[in-house]
Design an enzyme around this catalytic site. Sequence first.
Site, short mmCIF file in Angstrom:
data_model
loop_
_atom_site.label_atom_id
_atom_site.label_comp_id
_atom_site.label_asym_id
_atom_site.label_seq_id
_atom_site.Cartn_x
_atom_site.Cartn_y
_atom_site.Cartn_z
N ARG A 27 12.32 -5.53 5.08
CA ARG A 27 12.08 -4.24 4.77
C ARG A 27 12.94 -3.49 5.49
NH1 ARG A 27 5.84 -2.21 4.86
NH2 ARG A 27 5.84 -2.17 7.04
N ARG A 33 0.41 -7.97 14.31
CA ARG A 33 -0.32 -6.83 13.29
C ARG A 33 -1.04 -7.66 12.41
NH1 ARG A 33 4.99 -4.07 10.85
NH2 ARG A 33 3.52 -2.88 9.77
N ARG A 74 -8.74 2.22 9.76
CA ARG A 74 -8.43 0.89 10.13
C ARG A 74 -9.30 -0.06 11.03
NH1 ARG A 74 -2.35 1.62 9.57
NH2 ARG A 74 -1.29 -0.56 9.99
N LYS A 115 0.87 -1.27 0.20
CA LYS A 115 -0.07 -0.26 0.05
C LYS A 115 0.97 1.48 0.00
CE LYS A 115 -2.11 -0.42 4.05
NZ LYS A 115 -1.41 -1.86 4.48
N ARG A 156 12.46 -0.79 10.82
CA ARG A 156 11.43 -0.41 11.81
C ARG A 156 11.62 -1.53 12.94
NH1 ARG A 156 6.06 0.93 8.44
NH2 ARG A 156 4.90 -0.05 10.38
P1 AMP Z 1 1.59 1.48 9.41
O1 AMP Z 1 2.84 2.01 8.74
O2 AMP Z 1 0.44 1.75 8.60
O3 AMP Z 1 1.92 -0.28 9.18
O4 AMP Z 1 1.55 1.71 10.73
C1 AMP Z 1 2.34 1.28 11.67
C2 AMP Z 1 1.54 1.23 13.06
O5 AMP Z 1 1.06 2.50 13.38
C3 AMP Z 1 0.32 0.34 13.21
O6 AMP Z 1 0.83 -1.12 13.48
C4 AMP Z 1 -0.33 0.95 14.35
O7 AMP Z 1 0.29 0.77 15.69
C5 AMP Z 1 -0.29 2.55 14.24
N1 AMP Z 1 -1.23 2.91 13.05
C6 AMP Z 1 -1.09 3.54 11.76
N2 AMP Z 1 -2.20 3.73 11.29
C7 AMP Z 1 -3.22 3.69 12.54
C8 AMP Z 1 -4.60 4.07 12.56
N3 AMP Z 1 -5.35 4.26 11.44
N4 AMP Z 1 -5.16 3.43 13.90
C9 AMP Z 1 -4.34 3.14 14.76
N5 AMP Z 1 -3.27 2.70 14.67
C10 AMP Z 1 -2.51 3.12 13.53
#
Ligand code: AMP
Length: 216
Positions: A129, A173, A90, A15, A162
Amino acid sequence: MKTRMIFVGPPGAGKGSQAKILSEKLNVPHISTGDMFRAHLKNDTKLGLLAKQYINQGLLVPDDVTNDMVKERFNEKDVQNGFILDGYPRNPLQAQFLDTLLKEHGMSLDIIINVTSDDEIIIKRITGRRSCPTCGAVYHIENNPPKVFGICDKDQTPLVQRKDDTEETVVKRLKVYYEETFPLIEYYKNKGLLVDIDGNGEILEITEKILEILGA
Ligand code: AMP
Ligand code: ZN
């Protein structure tokens, strides 16, 4: 052309890569709540400290915090051109919040792009990654390696992994994705806005497919 879009799909399906490329091609902002949280973390803000506890465990940051952050982002002028939401909403409550927020701005969604992949591929993708802490460029140790091992092509910064990209956290996750985020697929399908895109392919080929769907 469709310019108001959301990317959904499991973590690591691609994404973020697609959203970044499309944002440049279409000149619409890429709004990644994950990136926004990571920026707060890097700057040691109060919000960053709070989010960190959840992010490092692979859990969702509480809705009120996340929704407020997105609401503020929508006060910026650049969203008038459109937006590419990546990683938000989410869960169904966030989706409802977004519906209301968009209504307040007199906007509606054009399309929801569901990037699909398999758990096994996802785990390989995420654990391999690496990203650049300076410019945000994302690489993969096998599929998309930098020219020099461990170094960003663009600015020569050493790449980092990360904290939440370890296998243990990825499994968590994924579980959170299936339990909390997956119901959104049905929600947007019922609204007639959902398009599935197979995330297991060449990044640029996938971009071409999406551009076609957007009517770009
Ligand atoms: P991502 O980079 O989108 O994989 O997000 C990394 C982490 O940020 C996720 O595993 C959540 O802990 C937090 N996070 C990102 N977007 C959201 C969201 N819309 N709602 C809640 N937590 C989020
Ligand atoms: Zn860089």
